[in-house]
Design an enzyme around this catalytic site. Structure first.
Site, PDB file in Angstrom:
ATOM      1  N   SER A 110      18.065  -0.519  39.780  1.00  0.00           N
ATOM      2  CA  SER A 110      18.592  -1.866  39.991  1.00  0.00           C
ATOM      3  C   SER A 110      18.805  -2.491  38.617  1.00  0.00           C
ATOM      4  O   SER A 110      17.857  -2.613  37.840  1.00  0.00           O
ATOM      5  CB  SER A 110      17.570  -2.655  40.814  1.00  0.00           C
ATOM      6  OG  SER A 110      17.920  -4.017  40.878  1.00  0.00           O
ATOM      7  N   LYS A 158      22.505  -0.106  41.486  1.00  0.00           N
ATOM      8  CA  LYS A 158      22.611  -1.419  42.146  1.00  0.00           C
ATOM      9  C   LYS A 158      22.835  -2.459  41.064  1.00  0.00           C
ATOM     10  O   LYS A 158      22.088  -2.513  40.085  1.00  0.00           O
ATOM     11  CB  LYS A 158      21.324  -1.700  42.928  1.00  0.00           C
ATOM     12  CG  LYS A 158      21.128  -3.141  43.393  1.00  0.00           C
ATOM     13  CD  LYS A 158      19.997  -3.235  44.411  1.00  0.00           C
ATOM     14  CE  LYS A 158      19.061  -4.400  44.118  1.00  0.00           C
ATOM     15  NZ  LYS A 158      17.948  -4.481  45.083  1.00  0.00           N
ATOM     16  N   LYS A 165      23.051  -6.443  40.052  1.00  0.00           N
ATOM     17  CA  LYS A 165      22.764  -7.819  40.460  1.00  0.00           C
ATOM     18  C   LYS A 165      24.027  -8.644  40.248  1.00  0.00           C
ATOM     19  O   LYS A 165      24.673  -8.517  39.194  1.00  0.00           O
ATOM     20  CB  LYS A 165      21.622  -8.384  39.604  1.00  0.00           C
ATOM     21  CG  LYS A 165      20.278  -7.723  39.892  1.00  0.00           C
ATOM     22  CD  LYS A 165      19.768  -8.123  41.262  1.00  0.00           C
ATOM     23  CE  LYS A 165      18.332  -7.654  41.476  1.00  0.00           C
ATOM     24  NZ  LYS A 165      17.837  -8.065  42.808  1.00  0.00           N
ATOM     25  N   ASP A 198      23.547  -6.748  44.779  1.00  0.00           N
ATOM     26  CA  ASP A 198      22.489  -7.611  45.331  1.00  0.00           C
ATOM     27  C   ASP A 198      22.664  -9.017  44.764  1.00  0.00           C
ATOM     28  O   ASP A 198      22.603  -9.211  43.544  1.00  0.00           O
ATOM     29  CB  ASP A 198      21.114  -7.045  44.948  1.00  0.00           C
ATOM     30  CG  ASP A 198      19.955  -7.841  45.546  1.00  0.00           C
ATOM     31  OD1 ASP A 198      20.205  -8.820  46.282  1.00  0.00           O
ATOM     32  OD2 ASP A 198      18.784  -7.467  45.276  1.00  0.00           O
ATOM     33  N   GLU A 205      23.780  -6.719  49.369  1.00  0.00           N
ATOM     34  CA  GLU A 205      22.422  -7.142  49.716  1.00  0.00           C
ATOM     35  C   GLU A 205      22.272  -8.656  49.553  1.00  0.00           C
ATOM     36  O   GLU A 205      22.647  -9.222  48.529  1.00  0.00           O
ATOM     37  CB  GLU A 205      21.440  -6.395  48.789  1.00  0.00           C
ATOM     38  CG  GLU A 205      19.966  -6.695  49.020  1.00  0.00           C
ATOM     39  CD  GLU A 205      19.059  -5.860  48.107  1.00  0.00           C
ATOM     40  OE1 GLU A 205      19.528  -4.813  47.587  1.00  0.00           O
ATOM     41  OE2 GLU A 205      17.914  -6.262  47.885  1.00  0.00           O
ATOM     42  N   ASP A 209      17.360  -8.664  52.519  1.00  0.00           N
ATOM     43  CA  ASP A 209      16.102  -8.518  51.777  1.00  0.00           C
ATOM     44  C   ASP A 209      15.272  -9.771  52.072  1.00  0.00           C
ATOM     45  O   ASP A 209      14.476  -9.791  53.033  1.00  0.00           O
ATOM     46  CB  ASP A 209      16.430  -8.339  50.285  1.00  0.00           C
ATOM     47  CG  ASP A 209      15.218  -8.297  49.368  1.00  0.00           C
ATOM     48  OD1 ASP A 209      14.091  -8.480  49.836  1.00  0.00           O
ATOM     49  OD2 ASP A 209      15.389  -8.111  48.143  1.00  0.00           O
ATOM     50  N   LYS A 229      10.520  -4.013  51.958  1.00  0.00           N
ATOM     51  CA  LYS A 229       9.565  -4.150  50.856  1.00  0.00           C
ATOM     52  C   LYS A 229       8.205  -4.485  51.442  1.00  0.00           C
ATOM     53  O   LYS A 229       8.051  -5.540  52.067  1.00  0.00           O
ATOM     54  CB  LYS A 229       9.977  -5.305  49.929  1.00  0.00           C
ATOM     55  CG  LYS A 229      11.271  -5.084  49.194  1.00  0.00           C
ATOM     56  CD  LYS A 229      11.559  -6.265  48.276  1.00  0.00           C
ATOM     57  CE  LYS A 229      12.840  -6.046  47.508  1.00  0.00           C
ATOM     58  NZ  LYS A 229      13.190  -7.218  46.674  1.00  0.00           N
ATOM     59  N   GLY A 276      11.995  -2.331  45.681  1.00  0.00           N
ATOM     60  CA  GLY A 276      10.909  -2.528  44.717  1.00  0.00           C
ATOM     61  C   GLY A 276      10.891  -3.942  44.192  1.00  0.00           C
ATOM     62  O   GLY A 276      11.820  -4.728  44.417  1.00  0.00           O
TER      63      GLY A 276
END
Ligand code: OSB
Ligand code: MG
Length: 367
Positions: free
Chosen positions: A132, A158, A160, A185, A210, A235, A259, A288
């Site tokens: 990520s 991934k 952000k 995400d 996400e 999430d 998670k 994570g």
């Protein structure tokens, strides 16, 4: 012998700052929870951050709630299921609950001499993982970071995103790497009025988007989901198994990022796994929270469950920290995988010498 719970507040320097739509972290606090009984010890990790951004919990609220409310409710049996019953009337504080519950799981698995993944019904197999990547200063910086992790063997990236750092950067990364597994995400940075931006992401063959919208909004996610071709993953919006049930009924998401810290531990994680995968046939993957090697052990164990169909956000220890606090840091293996250890419990032991370098506060409580 009387069992004992110990709390260790550690501050772990991240190799590189990690920036999301809600802020930047360079020093990651964590609370490590140790429960000792009959010569065995079990470890858990509280993933609450420094401030109430990802979640309303912080490392400080978690310390308070564990010390003043959860520790005294740990049942004499030290059974995770009985602990969950005993703390059911404590509202929220899932990360605090998870830290204690996970220490009880590790303790139980160590006493019985079984690896945790086996105890929770996982399969003995490597776990596919990705990395990520936080928000960078420039697109050029981002391309360098992406190339760095691809070179190191991570097969899924991934990114952000946030308003202004979205379609443009995805376009550039996709142009550079037409074939990689790529996803984004947003950490709740958008609203339905950004529909056009989110739809513009449909062009880039992303595995998923996400948490685009508000953390508590299952309804708008259901509306959005109908208007996107890219699978939608939740999430922050799934803090409990009930939320997973509501999300299924409303059609709020295709995928769940599971998670254990966010949902209150291993048992609620298994409950979400039952609802989402076993009953509804929908995929999930494990997320994570920049955990140390202790938290990572629980993520790897959950990653071996059937239904974990996407690469998980469980990078190797050295992606986050120069020095992990466990005896055998988690290493990335060929094929972009981490392998669960064939040792009892989470399979790694805390190295107290290493831990002591990062500890700022310790407390021991008889339970
Ligand atoms: O939203 O998934 C998230 C880290 C901290 C808080 C929230 C998130 C993340 C990550 C990092 O994306 C995942 C990892 O531990 O590698
Ligand atoms: Mg997320």
């Amino acid at each position: 012998m009387v069992a004992r719970l110990s709390l260790f507040e550690v501050w772990m320097p991240l190799r590189e700052g990690f920036e999301t739509s809600f802020g930047r972290t360079t020093l990651r606090p964590a609370i490590l929870v140790r429960i000792e009984d009959e010569g065995y010890e079990g470890w858990g990790e509280v993933v609450a951050g420094e401030g109430p951004w990802y979640s309303c919990e912080t490392y400080a609220t978690a310390w308070h709630v564990i010390r003043d409310f959860l520790a005294k409710r740990i049942p004499p049996s030290l059974e995770p299921a009985e602990f969950q019953k005993a703390v059911a009337k404590v509202r929220g504080h899932n990360m605090a609950k998870a830290g204690v519950e996970m220490a009880l799981w590790d303790l139980k698995a160590r006493k019985e001499g079984v690896p945790l993944y086996e105890m929770i019904g996982g399969e003995k197999r490597p776990v596919k993982v990705g990395v990520s990547i936080g928000i960078q200063e420039t697109v050029e910086d981002l391309l360098k970071v992406v190339s760095h992790y691809l070179d190191r063997g991570y097969a899924r990236i991934k990114l952000k995103i946030k308003p202004g750092w979205d379609v443009g950067i995805v376009e550039r990364v996709r142009r550079e790497y037409p074939d990689i597994l790529l996803q984004v995400d947003a950490n709740a940075a958008y609203t339905l009025s950004d529909l056009q931006v989110l739809q513009a992401l449909d062009k880039y063959d992303l595995l998923m988007i996400e948490q685009p919208l508000h953390y508590a909004d299952l309804l708008d996610h259901a509306r959005l989901s109908r208007r996107l071709r890219t699978p939608l993953c939740l999430d922050e919006s799934i803090p409990t198994p009930q939320h997973a049930r509501w999300a299924l009924q409303l059609g709020s998401a295709d995928i769940v990022n599971l998670k254990p810290g966010r949902v209150g531990g291993i048992l609620p994680s298994l409950e979400i796994h039952r609802l989402w995968y076993e009953a509804a046939g929908r995929p999930l993957w494990i997320g994570g929270m920049l955990e140390t090697g202790v938290g990572r052990g629980f993520l790897v164990a959950l990653g071996t469950l059937p239904g974990v169909k996407y690469p998980s956000d469980i990078s190797a220890s050295d992606r986050y920290y120069e020095e992990d606090i466990v005896d055998e840091p988690w290493r990335l293996e060929p094929g972009s995988v981490l392998t669960p250890r064939d040792r009892p419990g989470i399979g790694v032991n805390v190295d107290m010498d290493k831990l002591s370098k990062y500890v700022r506060r310790t407390e021991h409580i008889r339970i």
